[in-house]
Scaffold this motif. Structure first.
Motif, PDB file in Angstrom:
ATOM      1  N   ASP A   1      -6.457   6.181  -9.041  1.00  0.00           N
ATOM      2  CA  ASP A   1      -6.741   5.173 -10.063  1.00  0.00           C
ATOM      3  C   ASP A   1      -5.863   3.940  -9.914  1.00  0.00           C
ATOM      4  O   ASP A   1      -6.057   2.949 -10.638  1.00  0.00           O
ATOM      5  N   TYR A   2      -4.904   4.005  -9.008  1.00  0.00           N
ATOM      6  CA  TYR A   2      -3.998   2.872  -8.789  1.00  0.00           C
ATOM      7  C   TYR A   2      -4.428   2.128  -7.525  1.00  0.00           C
ATOM      8  O   TYR A   2      -4.499   2.715  -6.446  1.00  0.00           O
ATOM      9  N   GLU A   3      -4.679   0.851  -7.657  1.00  0.00           N
ATOM     10  CA  GLU A   3      -5.137   0.057  -6.515  1.00  0.00           C
ATOM     11  C   GLU A   3      -4.105   0.078  -5.385  1.00  0.00           C
ATOM     12  O   GLU A   3      -2.908  -0.126  -5.613  1.00  0.00           O
ATOM     13  N   GLY A   4      -4.589   0.344  -4.186  1.00  0.00           N
ATOM     14  CA  GLY A   4      -3.701   0.365  -3.027  1.00  0.00           C
ATOM     15  C   GLY A   4      -2.923   1.642  -2.848  1.00  0.00           C
ATOM     16  O   GLY A   4      -2.115   1.762  -1.923  1.00  0.00           O
TER      17      GLY A   4
ATOM     18  N   THR B   1      -8.945   7.481  -2.615  1.00  0.00           N
ATOM     19  CA  THR B   1      -8.286   6.506  -3.485  1.00  0.00           C
ATOM     20  C   THR B   1      -7.930   7.137  -4.826  1.00  0.00           C
ATOM     21  O   THR B   1      -8.585   8.068  -5.293  1.00  0.00           O
TER      22      THR B   1
ATOM     23  N   TYR C   1       0.864  -1.179   0.000  1.00  0.00           N
ATOM     24  CA  TYR C   1       0.000   0.000   0.000  1.00  0.00           C
ATOM     25  C   TYR C   1       0.901   1.228   0.000  1.00  0.00           C
ATOM     26  O   TYR C   1       2.025   1.201   0.506  1.00  0.00           O
TER      27      TYR C   1
END
Length: 380
Positions: A273-276, A271, A100
């Protein structure tokens, strides 16, 4: 869940809160690594007191290495590359990888050479210190507080600075006038008409000359400030707010949106656009329902950090429920003579922020002092 690593970019207010909350809610087998180019944490709200002699420099900073006692790793160095897709960051020629990433690098203060030669950037520790040295020797004349460009963090700060300087001059029987110039149409305008009018009345009631919609354009050889509308003024003492930009290392990524700041795909979950990969605080660009931008203020970074830390811990621990950043915020406004006002409300309210302001009083001033003490106790 197997061991995870959370990278926290920035040791400012948002980064410190996020790292601390994560550490309190995760087992020790999960790594929390913080990065900052400065070895010390600066509690920026106290700079206003420092610039008028009410705080010593050593009272407004703490060594970030102290966080390691809590189990938070700290790396001191310049971040030279951010790879949000792979959740990697390069510092001191070493690349760190995480599961993360929380980006809390704040705003980059871009100091104009001409302003730096003429005045004091009170948004920095050195600038607040140098302003106090000059003010303590000031014998009279014109003091100017200048907002050089929009946007800037802590919307109340220039008004507080003018009020505190004015109070110092009056308390010490120094014959002087205080002027405040800003490109804003009105003070703290995003908070609504009521708050804006209250702040302007406070400033003008103290005899401070207020000049809104004045965009600074340059300085003459005689140290005269020039503005786009033709106005000029020559200060004997100048305190200024520098231009704010999204940090260069972020601008080199695909995180930045049309606003010039980090774009979020969810303003309540913080959040990207990038997961985590999460972004909080002054480096983000959040558009409110009415079309204006969420102010860049520590209170929002604090609450956003709590939201993100809670949600990451919930994901890792695989228990509990996610929470959202509500848009609620508060702000003290120092007015001098041991008093302060207090504005609070919901900035995410639709169609426009729902914010009210309490009249200045000693209670709110002492509440701000209490929160300063709480901050150091809680986080350092």
């Amino acid at each position: 869940m197997k061991n995870k690593t959370i990278l926290v970019l920035g040791g400012g207010l948002g980064g410190v809160v996020a790292a601390t909350e994560l550490r309190e809610n995760l087992n020790d087998n999960h790594r929390i690594v913080m990065f900052d180019k400065q070895p010390q944490h600066l509690y920026a709200p106290s700079l206003l007191w420092l610039m008028v002699g009410k705080r010593k420099p050593q009272k407004v900073t703490r060594d970030l290495n102290r966080l390691q006692q809590k189990g938070i790793e700290f790396v001191n160095g310049e971040i030279t590359n951010i790879d949000p897709d792979r959740k990697m960051v390069t510092v001191n020629e070493t690349t760190y990888s995480g599961n993360y990433m929380i980006i809390s690098l704040g705003a980059e203060l871009t100091d104009s050479p001409s302003l730096k030669q003429t005045g004091h950037n009170f948004y920095t520790l050195e600038g607040a210190k140098s302003f106090w040295r000059a003010l303590s020797q000031f014998e009279g004349g014109k003091v100017v507080v200048l907002v050089s460009a929009k946007p800037f963090k802590c919307p109340a700060a220039p008004y507080e600075a003018a009020l505190l300087i004015n109070d110092y001059l009056q308390q010490n029987d120094i014959s002087a006038e205080v002027e405040l110039y800003t490109p804003e149409a009105d003070p703290m305008g995003v908070a609504g008409e009521e708050v804006s009018e209250n702040v302007q009345n406070l400033v003008e009631h103290k005899g401070i000359k207020y000049f809104p919609e004045h965009q600074w354009s340059g300085i003459s050889d005689k140290k005269t400030l020039r503005f786009d509308n033709g106005t000029e003024t020559t200060p004997d003492l100048l305190a200024y707010v520098p231009e704010h930009r999204c940090p260069q290392v972020i601008r080199e990524t695909n995180l930045v949106g049309e606003s010039g700041w980090i774009a979020l795909n969810d303003n309540e979950m913080m959040t990207t656009d990038y997961e985590g990969v999460y972004a909080i605080g002054d480096a983000t660009g959040v558009t409110l329902p009415a079309g204006k931008s969420l102010p860049k203020a520590g209170v929002f970074a604090h609450k956003q950090a709590e939201t993100v830390a809670h949600n990451i811990a919930t994901d890792i621990n695989e228990e509990g429920s996610l929470i959202k950043f509500s848009g609620e915020g508060q702000c003290f406004l120092e007015t001098g003579s041991g008093k302060a006002g207090f504005a609070s409300g919901n900035f995410y309210a639709d169609p426009e922020p729902d914010v009210t302001m309490k009249n200045p009083g000693m209670w709110w001033h002492w509440a701000k002092i209490w929160f300063e003490k709480y901050w150091w106790f809680k986080y350092f």
